[in-house]
Motif scaffolding. Sequence first.
Motif, mmCIF file in Angstrom:
data_model
loop_
_atom_site.group_PDB
_atom_site.id
_atom_site.type_symbol
_atom_site.label_atom_id
_atom_site.label_comp_id
_atom_site.label_asym_id
_atom_site.label_seq_id
_atom_site.Cartn_x
_atom_site.Cartn_y
_atom_site.Cartn_z
ATOM 1 N N GLN A 31 32.089 76.649 -21.123
ATOM 2 C CA GLN A 31 31.523 77.059 -22.877
ATOM 3 C C GLN A 31 30.440 76.585 -23.163
ATOM 4 N N GLY A 32 29.485 75.922 -22.612
ATOM 5 C CA GLY A 32 28.121 76.075 -23.578
ATOM 6 C C GLY A 32 27.284 76.617 -22.687
ATOM 7 N N ARG A 33 27.378 77.953 -22.330
ATOM 8 C CA ARG A 33 26.771 79.019 -21.170
ATOM 9 C C ARG A 33 26.192 79.302 -21.991
ATOM 10 N N ALA A 34 26.451 79.969 -23.022
ATOM 11 C CA ALA A 34 25.287 81.004 -23.588
ATOM 12 C C ALA A 34 24.144 79.936 -24.617
ATOM 13 N N TRP A 35 25.438 78.788 -25.241
ATOM 14 C CA TRP A 35 24.041 77.397 -25.763
ATOM 15 C C TRP A 35 23.255 77.564 -25.454
ATOM 16 N N PHE A 36 23.376 76.728 -23.761
ATOM 17 C CA PHE A 36 21.862 76.307 -23.247
ATOM 18 C C PHE A 36 20.551 77.331 -22.468
ATOM 19 N N ARG A 37 21.565 78.752 -22.576
ATOM 20 C CA ARG A 37 20.369 79.621 -22.797
ATOM 21 C C ARG A 37 19.321 79.689 -23.490
ATOM 22 N N ALA A 38 20.081 80.229 -24.920
ATOM 23 C CA ALA A 38 19.628 80.477 -26.115
ATOM 24 C C ALA A 38 18.764 78.621 -26.555
ATOM 25 N N GLY A 66 14.101 71.243 -23.444
ATOM 26 C CA GLY A 66 14.391 72.595 -22.353
ATOM 27 C C GLY A 66 14.618 71.945 -21.211
ATOM 28 N N ILE A 67 13.868 71.197 -20.775
ATOM 29 C CA ILE A 67 14.529 71.006 -19.148
ATOM 30 C C ILE A 67 16.120 71.089 -18.609
ATOM 31 N N VAL A 68 16.188 69.382 -20.054
ATOM 32 C CA VAL A 68 17.473 68.949 -20.246
ATOM 33 C C VAL A 68 18.252 70.532 -19.855
ATOM 34 N N ALA A 69 18.022 71.047 -20.910
ATOM 35 C CA ALA A 69 19.084 72.343 -20.802
ATOM 36 C C ALA A 69 19.277 73.284 -19.784
ATOM 37 N N LEU A 70 18.106 73.827 -19.467
ATOM 38 C CA LEU A 70 17.752 74.837 -18.024
ATOM 39 C C LEU A 70 18.954 74.218 -16.500
#
Length: 77
Positions: A31-38, A66-70
């Motif tokens: 569900q959060g794939r787009a948010w992780f990219r942003a 940013g690294i955690v989000a990536l």
Amino acid sequence: MIKIVLSIVALALSIPVGFLISSLTKDELKQGRAWFRALFILSVCFGVWFVLIGIYHIALTIFFIGIVALISFLKSG
């Protein structure tokens, strides 16, 4: 010299933290794939900005996020 080493260690710790968070929240990764990219893109932009203006402690914090989000983005695919 010590500051640089501690900064590298702090950023290196974001990798296991990212894998830990992504393994604990597997149901929310899709569900959060787009948010992780942003979040990753914004983290890189703001991190570079804070490095350029000389506020390194905030830049390191943003790069950590940013690294955690990536990692979460990559694991969600």
